[in-house]
Design an enzyme around this catalytic site. Sequence first.
Site, PDB file in Angstrom:
ATOM      1  N   ARG A 131       5.656  12.957  18.606  1.00  0.00           N
ATOM      2  CA  ARG A 131       4.711  12.915  19.722  1.00  0.00           C
ATOM      3  C   ARG A 131       5.353  13.242  21.065  1.00  0.00           C
ATOM      4  O   ARG A 131       4.659  13.253  22.066  1.00  0.00           O
ATOM      5  CB  ARG A 131       4.008  11.562  19.749  1.00  0.00           C
ATOM      6  CG  ARG A 131       3.168  11.386  18.502  1.00  0.00           C
ATOM      7  CD  ARG A 131       2.523  10.038  18.342  1.00  0.00           C
ATOM      8  NE  ARG A 131       1.847  10.007  17.044  1.00  0.00           N
ATOM      9  CZ  ARG A 131       2.434   9.626  15.908  1.00  0.00           C
ATOM     10  NH1 ARG A 131       3.674   9.199  15.915  1.00  0.00           N
ATOM     11  NH2 ARG A 131       1.773   9.671  14.775  1.00  0.00           N
ATOM     12  N   THR A 178       8.524   8.859  14.709  1.00  0.00           N
ATOM     13  CA  THR A 178       7.562   9.901  15.058  1.00  0.00           C
ATOM     14  C   THR A 178       7.069   9.765  16.488  1.00  0.00           C
ATOM     15  O   THR A 178       6.416  10.676  17.002  1.00  0.00           O
ATOM     16  CB  THR A 178       6.347   9.871  14.111  1.00  0.00           C
ATOM     17  OG1 THR A 178       5.756   8.561  14.150  1.00  0.00           O
ATOM     18  CG2 THR A 178       6.754  10.200  12.683  1.00  0.00           C
ATOM     19  N   ALA A 195       5.928   1.049   8.217  1.00  0.00           N
ATOM     20  CA  ALA A 195       5.292  -0.176   7.710  1.00  0.00           C
ATOM     21  C   ALA A 195       4.585   0.069   6.385  1.00  0.00           C
ATOM     22  O   ALA A 195       4.558  -0.808   5.517  1.00  0.00           O
ATOM     23  CB  ALA A 195       4.310  -0.724   8.746  1.00  0.00           C
ATOM     24  N   ASN A 276       0.589  -2.285  11.723  1.00  0.00           N
ATOM     25  CA  ASN A 276      -0.029  -3.023  10.617  1.00  0.00           C
ATOM     26  C   ASN A 276       1.008  -3.760   9.773  1.00  0.00           C
ATOM     27  O   ASN A 276       2.214  -3.579   9.939  1.00  0.00           O
ATOM     28  CB  ASN A 276      -0.807  -2.063   9.725  1.00  0.00           C
ATOM     29  CG  ASN A 276       0.064  -0.948   9.169  1.00  0.00           C
ATOM     30  OD1 ASN A 276       0.364   0.015   9.862  1.00  0.00           O
ATOM     31  ND2 ASN A 276       0.486  -1.068   7.919  1.00  0.00           N
ATOM     32  N   ASP A 321      -5.074  -2.608   7.571  1.00  0.00           N
ATOM     33  CA  ASP A 321      -4.282  -1.475   8.037  1.00  0.00           C
ATOM     34  C   ASP A 321      -4.673  -1.093   9.454  1.00  0.00           C
ATOM     35  O   ASP A 321      -4.762   0.074   9.812  1.00  0.00           O
ATOM     36  CB  ASP A 321      -4.429  -0.274   7.092  1.00  0.00           C
ATOM     37  CG  ASP A 321      -3.432   0.844   7.412  1.00  0.00           C
ATOM     38  OD1 ASP A 321      -2.514   0.609   8.208  1.00  0.00           O
ATOM     39  OD2 ASP A 321      -3.590   1.941   6.868  1.00  0.00           O
ATOM     40  N   LYS A 348      -7.191   0.565  16.892  1.00  0.00           N
ATOM     41  CA  LYS A 348      -7.962   0.967  15.710  1.00  0.00           C
ATOM     42  C   LYS A 348      -9.206   0.125  15.490  1.00  0.00           C
ATOM     43  O   LYS A 348     -10.199   0.595  14.941  1.00  0.00           O
ATOM     44  CB  LYS A 348      -7.084   0.835  14.461  1.00  0.00           C
ATOM     45  CG  LYS A 348      -6.343   2.078  14.026  1.00  0.00           C
ATOM     46  CD  LYS A 348      -5.707   1.822  12.657  1.00  0.00           C
ATOM     47  CE  LYS A 348      -4.896   3.016  12.180  1.00  0.00           C
ATOM     48  NZ  LYS A 348      -4.346   2.794  10.816  1.00  0.00           N
ATOM     49  N   CYS A 624      -1.414  12.029   3.656  1.00  0.00           N
ATOM     50  CA  CYS A 624      -1.345  13.418   4.106  1.00  0.00           C
ATOM     51  C   CYS A 624      -2.525  14.253   3.637  1.00  0.00           C
ATOM     52  O   CYS A 624      -2.920  15.199   4.316  1.00  0.00           O
ATOM     53  CB  CYS A 624      -0.051  14.072   3.622  1.00  0.00           C
ATOM     54  SG  CYS A 624       1.444  13.449   4.427  1.00  0.00           S
ATOM     55  N   HIS A 625      -3.080  13.915   2.476  1.00  0.00           N
ATOM     56  CA  HIS A 625      -4.057  14.813   1.868  1.00  0.00           C
ATOM     57  C   HIS A 625      -5.476  14.254   1.833  1.00  0.00           C
ATOM     58  O   HIS A 625      -6.365  14.902   1.266  1.00  0.00           O
ATOM     59  CB  HIS A 625      -3.597  15.190   0.461  1.00  0.00           C
ATOM     60  CG  HIS A 625      -2.332  15.985   0.448  1.00  0.00           C
ATOM     61  ND1 HIS A 625      -2.275  17.290   0.893  1.00  0.00           N
ATOM     62  CD2 HIS A 625      -1.067  15.650   0.084  1.00  0.00           C
ATOM     63  CE1 HIS A 625      -1.021  17.734   0.776  1.00  0.00           C
ATOM     64  NE2 HIS A 625      -0.272  16.759   0.302  1.00  0.00           N
ATOM     65  N   MET A 661       6.769  19.991   1.640  1.00  0.00           N
ATOM     66  CA  MET A 661       6.335  19.195   0.485  1.00  0.00           C
ATOM     67  C   MET A 661       7.542  18.903  -0.390  1.00  0.00           C
ATOM     68  O   MET A 661       7.914  19.675  -1.273  1.00  0.00           O
ATOM     69  CB  MET A 661       5.266  19.955  -0.306  1.00  0.00           C
ATOM     70  CG  MET A 661       4.794  19.215  -1.550  1.00  0.00           C
ATOM     71  SD  MET A 661       4.036  17.623  -1.197  1.00  0.00           S
ATOM     72  CE  MET A 661       4.169  16.839  -2.794  1.00  0.00           C
TER      73      MET A 661
END
Length: 694
Positions: A131, A178, A195, A276, A321, A348, A624-625, A661
Amino acid sequence: MSAPPVEVAQQASAPAGPAAVNTARMLATESTADIGNWMSHGRTWGEDRFSPLDQINDGNVGELGLAWYDDLATTRGVQATPLVIDGVLYNESIYNIVTAYDAATGAKLWTYDPQVGPEWARLACCGPSSRGIAAWNGKIIIGALDGRLIAVDAATGEEVWTTQTFSTEGLLGAYSITGAPRVYDGKVVIGNGGADYGVRGFVSAFDAETGEQLWKFFLVPGNPADGPDGEASDSAMEIAMPTWHGEWWRYGGGGTAWDSFAYDPDLNLVYIGTGNGSPQMWHFRSDGRGDNLFLCSIVAVDATTGEYKWHYQMVPEEDWDYTCTQPIVTADLEIGGETRQVLMQAPKNGFFYVIDRATGELVSAESYVSVNTWASHVDMATGRPVLQPGAHNTTTPHIMNPSWLAAHTWHPMSYSPDTGLVYLSAQEQGSVYANAEDGEFTFVRHRSNSGMQRTNMPELRAQLQEEINAAEKGYLLAWNPVTQSEAWRVPYRVPGSGGVLATAGNLLVQGTIDKTLAIYAADTGAKLWEMDIDQAPVAGPITYMVDGVQYIAINAGWGGSPVYNLGPFSTSSAKLLVFRLGATGVELPPPPPPSDLPRPPWLTATEDQVERGRALYGDSCVRCHGENAVGGMKDLRWMTQETRAQFNDIVLRGIYADRGMIGFGDVLSEEDASAIHAFLIARANEDYADAAHP
């Protein structure tokens, strides 16, 4: 916060070389010398993401054009906020690669690649993005995905020092970075993620000149048998320890601070937003008992020593979460006839919080989304949420909204002192939650250890998912923090739009899920300008001035929370885009032609294999997906025949490592991978007719 007199600030701000950021300059961001710079992640230490520049304004924004761009040569999400200091733009792409540009022309000055291993694309929860970066006294400071804190020379890009902030061995190797590092008065503050994989969250501070660690603050307790840590957090852990039960330390506990900091130099306080729990389900983490401090909290510590000062917990008994790692913004607000020094956050859980930043006292809290199945309101007498009936998870599937997908994700929000409004990307995306049965939860390192059951009662789950899909919303929200009420909103077709920037030109800038950059009037929300960029930026935009010319810049690279109703979604490669008034002659390359959806193979697996694959997908792939294999950075329902033929090699042996990946052969077997593939084939067949012929 108070700033030094302008004439003093201007004198102190005179640059002494590239990125010569110091305390005097950061206290004088409105001075003539620095009003055109963007020297820290949120521009100011208070993270308000408001620029006093008004050359580009609501009267002339229609003349905006693309001045220059750089193709970042990736299709992964690029989330960083660039910095601009004295005519140089510093930007970060995936794997923490940093490039310095001439901010007016886009000419590259240098590039630094820290050589982060591609395996970190998997070891980090949500890919190899970051970020942002920090700047201090001639150095650009990078929080690398693999835990290194690195300082490079702002003039040359050559490494000055490097420090490893966490161990990469054993269970501790589940950490990652990140978030953007921050520098407060010469101290680099950095947190970490992990986490979901099972770590004990902490924040540490380092000397910006040497990389020497100054203090460390743990955010959840460790094993009581080990005694005090001997760190700045020891007194806070005495408060936290009684709120935990069972053997949480076996799974880390969580509470990571992966991207939420602000700083008040007058109070000398650093504000930390925490994450979380680990495991996510309270039942397995803490025997379903206790508030579990300091999960989903704001913790204030002394910037010099790391000493605990106060905390406010948004989500006691964290079971959903939820994270409170969304941006924290400081401001002085007129509330009830007096000026209150506050901080603001929209985490959140769907409530907007205004908190006294000196004491941690809750000033107000109201829900900013229309659906909240978690809590009805926040009790102002106790500061605690009043949970809705059935909010805590059982083994029976139920809808949580907000969910792990968040009412507001990490996407930067802004506050305009001109309008008195806070702006954020809000969304309403539910998810189906249920605890695993006792005895079913098994901790696996480097896999999402949620403690969720993902396959029971399939008919009920299908019904609940239909309700969720029908109710999904996304919108740009303008919120009045004094009255705790909505001022206006701009609805989008689906969630997924990015961070926001407010300016004194009455502008609000946001990258949208419609693959555009849009600019709205900050006071009314009226759309003033929009450009198709074939990307859905999630990063925070910035604005800056060089030689009397104002620019707007943004990293445009899609990657973030999945969207249920998005459908097939492809974009061009990620790019750094820079705009100014009157710019002409610079054109983006045409987008790649759309391709037909490949017809999925017929399902030959048994129902048991599909259900096993569904559970394994939820543990290893969903982040991710996408939930239920919808959306995400790569929609796996629509794999080509060639990709399907190599599926196990991709998943287990990492033959696509160069694309990010990495193989999962350490946590999945051949049978596991085949079961996941069977689940994906089943999902593709369920959705193909509607997706191919909308």
